[in-house]
Design an enzyme around this catalytic site. Structure first.
Site, short mmCIF file in Angstrom:
data_model
loop_
_atom_site.label_atom_id
_atom_site.label_comp_id
_atom_site.label_asym_id
_atom_site.label_seq_id
_atom_site.Cartn_x
_atom_site.Cartn_y
_atom_site.Cartn_z
N LEU A 64 0.51 -32.48 -20.36
CA LEU A 64 1.60 -31.52 -20.55
C LEU A 64 0.97 -30.14 -20.43
CD1 LEU A 64 3.45 -33.03 -23.64
CD2 LEU A 64 4.45 -32.69 -21.39
N ASP A 65 1.57 -29.27 -19.62
CA ASP A 65 1.04 -27.91 -19.48
C ASP A 65 1.10 -27.17 -20.82
OD1 ASP A 65 0.59 -28.30 -16.86
OD2 ASP A 65 2.20 -27.02 -16.11
N PRO A 66 0.30 -26.12 -20.98
CA PRO A 66 0.41 -25.30 -22.20
C PRO A 66 1.85 -24.82 -22.40
CG PRO A 66 -1.50 -24.64 -20.92
CD PRO A 66 -0.74 -25.62 -20.07
N ARG A 67 2.30 -24.83 -23.64
CA ARG A 67 3.65 -24.39 -24.05
C ARG A 67 4.75 -25.33 -23.57
NH1 ARG A 67 1.22 -19.83 -22.40
NH2 ARG A 67 2.51 -19.58 -20.56
N VAL A 68 4.41 -26.49 -23.05
CA VAL A 68 5.42 -27.50 -22.70
C VAL A 68 5.39 -28.56 -23.80
CG1 VAL A 68 6.10 -29.27 -21.04
CG2 VAL A 68 5.19 -27.10 -20.22
#
Length: 227
Positions: free
Chosen positions: A19-23
């Site tokens: 999961l990408d950062p902030r996702v």
């Protein structure tokens, strides 16, 4: 995955796709030996809810028309900040549903092939609309048969483990940590005799006399779970 490994005092833990950062959202994590079964879920389709910001004015009709254009097989080059090589590839978008709109903010439900970049999809939609767009928020709500309803926070997992470790209460931990069979529940299955298990585990081919029963959805080339 690293936090879970440390929290549960394990030698090994693995996840089914970054999961990408902030996702936020669903991330299946396999524990210990069950990491060997991860290929069963690594390629499953994923569902997301995305907030996209439009950089200009466009009516709903045109927006829906462009979303339809992006349904099906699309070309996509991963963004600059990504975990894979930046080369053009084909990905499948199964569904793009416009859920809600508030001015330039659009809420979209996406059902996509594993490895599809939502951030890049939002950018490309903006390019085709001719006004530009970018992803503002993203939540993964499903990975194959794993849904948000059964997801658990790291804090809840830690609490369940503490209950088990300090007080011997294992009910909550059993709710959160599933048996390895749970990971292959979406696959066609072949059940084999107890007498065949050892040979199969040491690399022998499975022959008909070793089979007890099987599901009827097995085709040539299918990935199956041997139970």
């Amino acid at each position: 995955a690293a936090w879970v490994k440390k929290m549960l005092n394990l030698d090994r833990a693995g996840h089914s796709g970054t999961l990408d950062p902030r996702v936020s959202g669903v991330l299946p994590i396999a524990l210990g030996e069950s990491t060997k079964a991860m290929p069963a879920i690594n390629t499953l389709d994923k569902e997301y809810i995305m907030v996209m910001k439009l950089h200009g004015d466009v009516d709903d009709e045109k927006l829906r028309a462009v979303l339809r254009e992006f349904t099906g097989a699309i070309y996509q080059r991963p963004p600059l900040r990504s975990a894979v090589k930046r080369q053009l590839r084909v990905k499948h978008v199964y569904e793009l549903e416009l859920l809600e709109r508030d001015g330039k903010y659009v809420l979209i439900r996406m059902n996509v092939e594993s490895g599809t970049y939502a951030r890049k999809l939002a950018y490309d939609i903006g390019e085709v609309l001719g006004i530009g767009a970018n992803m503002r928020e993203l939540r993964r709500t499903r990975v194959g048969c794993f849904t948000e309803k059964e997801a658990v926070t790291l804090q809840d997992l830690k609490d369940a483990y503490t209950l088990y470790k300090d007080y011997g209460v294992e009910d909550l931990l059993r709710t959160y940590v599933k048996p390895v069979e749970y990971m292959v529940r979406h696959l066609p299955k072949v059940w084999i005799r107890d007498s065949a298990v050892d040979a199969i585990c040491h690399g022998a081919a499975l022959a008909v006399p070793g089979i007890v029963k099987l599901t009827n959805n097995i085709g040539k080339g299918s990935l199956v779970a041997i139970m």
